[in-house]
Design a protein around this motif. Sequence first.
Motif, PDB file in Angstrom:
ATOM      1  N   PHE A 192       0.818  -1.219   0.000  1.00 43.07           N
ATOM      2  CA  PHE A 192       0.000   0.000   0.000  1.00 43.07           C
ATOM      3  C   PHE A 192       0.851   1.268   0.000  1.00 43.07           C
ATOM      4  O   PHE A 192       0.581   2.214  -0.744  1.00 43.07           O
ATOM      5  N   GLY A 193       1.875   1.283   0.788  1.00 43.16           N
ATOM      6  CA  GLY A 193       2.691   2.486   0.955  1.00 43.16           C
ATOM      7  C   GLY A 193       3.503   2.884  -0.260  1.00 43.16           C
ATOM      8  O   GLY A 193       4.124   3.943  -0.253  1.00 43.16           O
ATOM      9  N   THR A 194       3.480   2.067  -1.299  1.00 43.76           N
ATOM     10  CA  THR A 194       4.220   2.396  -2.521  1.00 43.76           C
ATOM     11  C   THR A 194       3.292   2.750  -3.677  1.00 43.76           C
ATOM     12  O   THR A 194       3.763   3.027  -4.779  1.00 43.76           O
ATOM     13  N   TYR A 195       1.993   2.742  -3.436  1.00 40.70           N
ATOM     14  CA  TYR A 195       1.017   2.985  -4.497  1.00 40.70           C
ATOM     15  C   TYR A 195       0.334   4.332  -4.351  1.00 40.70           C
ATOM     16  O   TYR A 195      -0.018   4.757  -3.246  1.00 40.70           O
ATOM     17  N   ALA A 196       0.081   4.986  -5.474  1.00 41.11           N
ATOM     18  CA  ALA A 196      -0.844   6.106  -5.498  1.00 41.11           C
ATOM     19  C   ALA A 196      -2.244   5.560  -5.256  1.00 41.11           C
ATOM     20  O   ALA A 196      -2.541   4.405  -5.577  1.00 41.11           O
ATOM     21  N   MET A 197      -3.112   6.396  -4.695  1.00 43.64           N
ATOM     22  CA  MET A 197      -4.494   5.973  -4.443  1.00 43.64           C
ATOM     23  C   MET A 197      -5.456   7.068  -4.878  1.00 43.64           C
ATOM     24  O   MET A 197      -5.111   8.258  -4.907  1.00 43.64           O
ATOM     25  N   HIS A 198      -6.645   6.659  -5.216  1.00 39.27           N
ATOM     26  CA  HIS A 198      -7.669   7.582  -5.696  1.00 39.27           C
ATOM     27  C   HIS A 198      -9.026   7.240  -5.085  1.00 39.27           C
ATOM     28  O   HIS A 198      -9.249   6.120  -4.627  1.00 39.27           O
ATOM     29  N   TRP A 199      -9.930   8.205  -5.171  1.00 35.81           N
ATOM     30  CA  TRP A 199     -11.353   7.966  -4.965  1.00 35.81           C
ATOM     31  C   TRP A 199     -12.050   8.276  -6.294  1.00 35.81           C
ATOM     32  O   TRP A 199     -11.772   9.293  -6.925  1.00 35.81           O
ATOM     33  N   VAL A 200     -12.933   7.388  -6.682  1.00 31.76           N
ATOM     34  CA  VAL A 200     -13.754   7.532  -7.889  1.00 31.76           C
ATOM     35  C   VAL A 200     -15.193   7.307  -7.464  1.00 31.76           C
ATOM     36  O   VAL A 200     -15.466   6.428  -6.644  1.00 31.76           O
ATOM     37  N   ARG A 201     -16.113   8.087  -7.997  1.00 34.72           N
ATOM     38  CA  ARG A 201     -17.505   7.922  -7.597  1.00 34.72           C
ATOM     39  C   ARG A 201     -18.410   7.696  -8.792  1.00 34.72           C
ATOM     40  O   ARG A 201     -18.048   7.993  -9.936  1.00 34.72           O
ATOM     41  N   GLN A 202     -19.592   7.169  -8.498  1.00 34.12           N
ATOM     42  CA  GLN A 202     -20.580   6.874  -9.537  1.00 34.12           C
ATOM     43  C   GLN A 202     -21.961   7.136  -8.975  1.00 34.12           C
ATOM     44  O   GLN A 202     -22.430   6.401  -8.099  1.00 34.12           O
ATOM     45  N   ALA A 203     -22.600   8.188  -9.452  1.00 31.73           N
ATOM     46  CA  ALA A 203     -23.967   8.486  -9.042  1.00 31.73           C
ATOM     47  C   ALA A 203     -24.900   7.396  -9.568  1.00 31.73           C
ATOM     48  O   ALA A 203     -24.606   6.756 -10.584  1.00 31.73           O
ATOM     49  N   PRO A 204     -26.020   7.174  -8.901  1.00 30.50           N
ATOM     50  CA  PRO A 204     -26.937   6.105  -9.324  1.00 30.50           C
ATOM     51  C   PRO A 204     -27.339   6.222 -10.787  1.00 30.50           C
ATOM     52  O   PRO A 204     -27.802   7.280 -11.233  1.00 30.50           O
ATOM     53  N   GLY A 205     -27.089   5.162 -11.551  1.00 30.50           N
ATOM     54  CA  GLY A 205     -27.454   5.136 -12.959  1.00 30.50           C
ATOM     55  C   GLY A 205     -26.591   6.001 -13.866  1.00 30.50           C
ATOM     56  O   GLY A 205     -26.916   6.169 -15.051  1.00 30.50           O
ATOM     57  N   LYS A 206     -25.506   6.550 -13.325  1.00 30.53           N
ATOM     58  CA  LYS A 206     -24.645   7.457 -14.095  1.00 30.53           C
ATOM     59  C   LYS A 206     -23.267   6.855 -14.311  1.00 30.53           C
ATOM     60  O   LYS A 206     -22.984   5.730 -13.915  1.00 30.53           O
ATOM     61  N   GLY A 207     -22.406   7.649 -14.951  1.00 28.17           N
ATOM     62  CA  GLY A 207     -21.059   7.190 -15.260  1.00 28.17           C
ATOM     63  C   GLY A 207     -20.078   7.431 -14.120  1.00 28.17           C
ATOM     64  O   GLY A 207     -20.437   7.886 -13.035  1.00 28.17           O
ATOM     65  N   LEU A 208     -18.826   7.099 -14.392  1.00 28.08           N
ATOM     66  CA  LEU A 208     -17.766   7.225 -13.406  1.00 28.08           C
ATOM     67  C   LEU A 208     -17.214   8.649 -13.392  1.00 28.08           C
ATOM     68  O   LEU A 208     -17.120   9.307 -14.435  1.00 28.08           O
ATOM     69  N   GLU A 209     -16.823   9.100 -12.198  1.00 30.65           N
ATOM     70  CA  GLU A 209     -16.231  10.427 -12.047  1.00 30.65           C
ATOM     71  C   GLU A 209     -15.031  10.325 -11.109  1.00 30.65           C
ATOM     72  O   GLU A 209     -15.160   9.870  -9.968  1.00 30.65           O
ATOM     73  N   TRP A 210     -13.866  10.746 -11.576  1.00 32.33           N
ATOM     74  CA  TRP A 210     -12.683  10.789 -10.733  1.00 32.33           C
ATOM     75  C   TRP A 210     -12.841  11.903  -9.705  1.00 32.33           C
ATOM     76  O   TRP A 210     -13.237  13.019 -10.043  1.00 32.33           O
ATOM     77  N   VAL A 211     -12.523  11.594  -8.436  1.00 37.60           N
ATOM     78  CA  VAL A 211     -12.745  12.541  -7.344  1.00 37.60           C
ATOM     79  C   VAL A 211     -11.435  13.131  -6.821  1.00 37.60           C
ATOM     80  O   VAL A 211     -11.309  14.343  -6.683  1.00 37.60           O
ATOM     81  N   ALA A 212     -10.469  12.251  -6.494  1.00 37.55           N
ATOM     82  CA  ALA A 212      -9.259  12.750  -5.852  1.00 37.55           C
ATOM     83  C   ALA A 212      -8.134  11.739  -5.969  1.00 37.55           C
ATOM     84  O   ALA A 212      -8.369  10.539  -6.107  1.00 37.55           O
ATOM     85  N   PHE A 213      -6.901  12.266  -5.864  1.00 41.68           N
ATOM     86  CA  PHE A 213      -5.676  11.471  -5.936  1.00 41.68           C
ATOM     87  C   PHE A 213      -4.770  11.854  -4.773  1.00 41.68           C
ATOM     88  O   PHE A 213      -4.728  13.016  -4.350  1.00 41.68           O
ATOM     89  N   ILE A 214      -4.026  10.855  -4.263  1.00 39.63           N
ATOM     90  CA  ILE A 214      -2.978  11.124  -3.290  1.00 39.63           C
ATOM     91  C   ILE A 214      -1.763  10.274  -3.657  1.00 39.63           C
ATOM     92  O   ILE A 214      -1.899   9.104  -4.005  1.00 39.63           O
ATOM     93  N   SER A 215      -0.599  10.881  -3.584  1.00 41.81           N
ATOM     94  CA  SER A 215       0.624  10.157  -3.921  1.00 41.81           C
ATOM     95  C   SER A 215       0.950   9.117  -2.856  1.00 41.81           C
ATOM     96  O   SER A 215       0.369   9.126  -1.756  1.00 41.81           O
ATOM     97  N   TYR A 216       1.905   8.244  -3.153  1.00 46.25           N
ATOM     98  CA  TYR A 216       2.225   7.131  -2.261  1.00 46.25           C
ATOM     99  C   TYR A 216       2.627   7.610  -0.861  1.00 46.25           C
ATOM    100  O   TYR A 216       2.343   6.953   0.137  1.00 46.25           O
ATOM    101  N   ASP A 217       3.263   8.810  -0.823  1.00 47.36           N
ATOM    102  CA  ASP A 217       3.748   9.322   0.450  1.00 47.36           C
ATOM    103  C   ASP A 217       2.858  10.414   1.032  1.00 47.36           C
ATOM    104  O   ASP A 217       3.189  10.989   2.071  1.00 47.36           O
ATOM    105  N   GLY A 218       1.764  10.724   0.351  1.00 46.14           N
ATOM    106  CA  GLY A 218       0.846  11.737   0.853  1.00 46.14           C
ATOM    107  C   GLY A 218       1.243  13.160   0.527  1.00 46.14           C
ATOM    108  O   GLY A 218       0.526  14.096   0.903  1.00 46.14           O
TER     109      GLY A 218
END
Lengths: 119, 110
Positions: free
Chosen positions: A29-55
């Motif tokens: 985990f500590g070597t990977y970038a991480m993201h949050w992605v969201r999807q409203a009901p019945g809708k498409g994907l939306e990128w929300v946020a990114f954080i680097s491996y070290d924050g």
Amino acid sequence: QVQLVESGGGVVQSGRSLRLSCAASGFAFGTYAMHWVRQAPGKGLEWVAFISYDGNKRFYGDSVKGRFTISRDNSENTLYVQMDSLRPADSAVYYCVSGLTEDSAFDHWGQGALVTVSS
Amino acid sequence: QSALTQPPSVSGSPGQSVTISCTGTSSDVGSTNRVAWYQQSSGTAPKLVIYEVGSRPSGVPDRFSGSKSGNTASLTISGLQAEDAADYYCSSYSTRRAHVFGTGTKVTVL
């Protein structure tokens, strides 16, 4: 195997706050970038946020900038997103997602946490 | 960050090929090889099927292939199978240090 397990979803009133967590296991985990992605009901994907491996680097989508804060605790293998000033338009399934670097594809996804913002 | 443009739906019979287009701009698809495709079956989380325009993750069948020309990327599914019925989304990294997704395409196997 890789596991990403979100928690903290639920129903919240407009204007209030909510924090989602994502427990990671099965990879470095500590070597990977991480993201949050969201999807409203019945809708498409939306990128929300990114954080680097070290924050040290964090980027946000225009629709959440200034209201959401992404963070991580590498000692606990956990990703967070603090969501403030929530709006009904923020209602969605929120996915915790891993990517090798800032610009890499999203290689593993959690099962998602449903957030419903009532007006 | 405007969504990339995909056709709402495509369909094909088993064994046929279908191609899904993904049109962006010179700030995203046209400026990077960081273009990916995701498959989402009903009620489940998306799954990566193509990364870096045309590379397949381990375990993804070779009937899935990707390409790009200018501001448009494409996903082709050859030898269509019933299990390929799903929603497909493209994504691209952009010069604004953000990721942008496509509008999504529903693939129907007739």
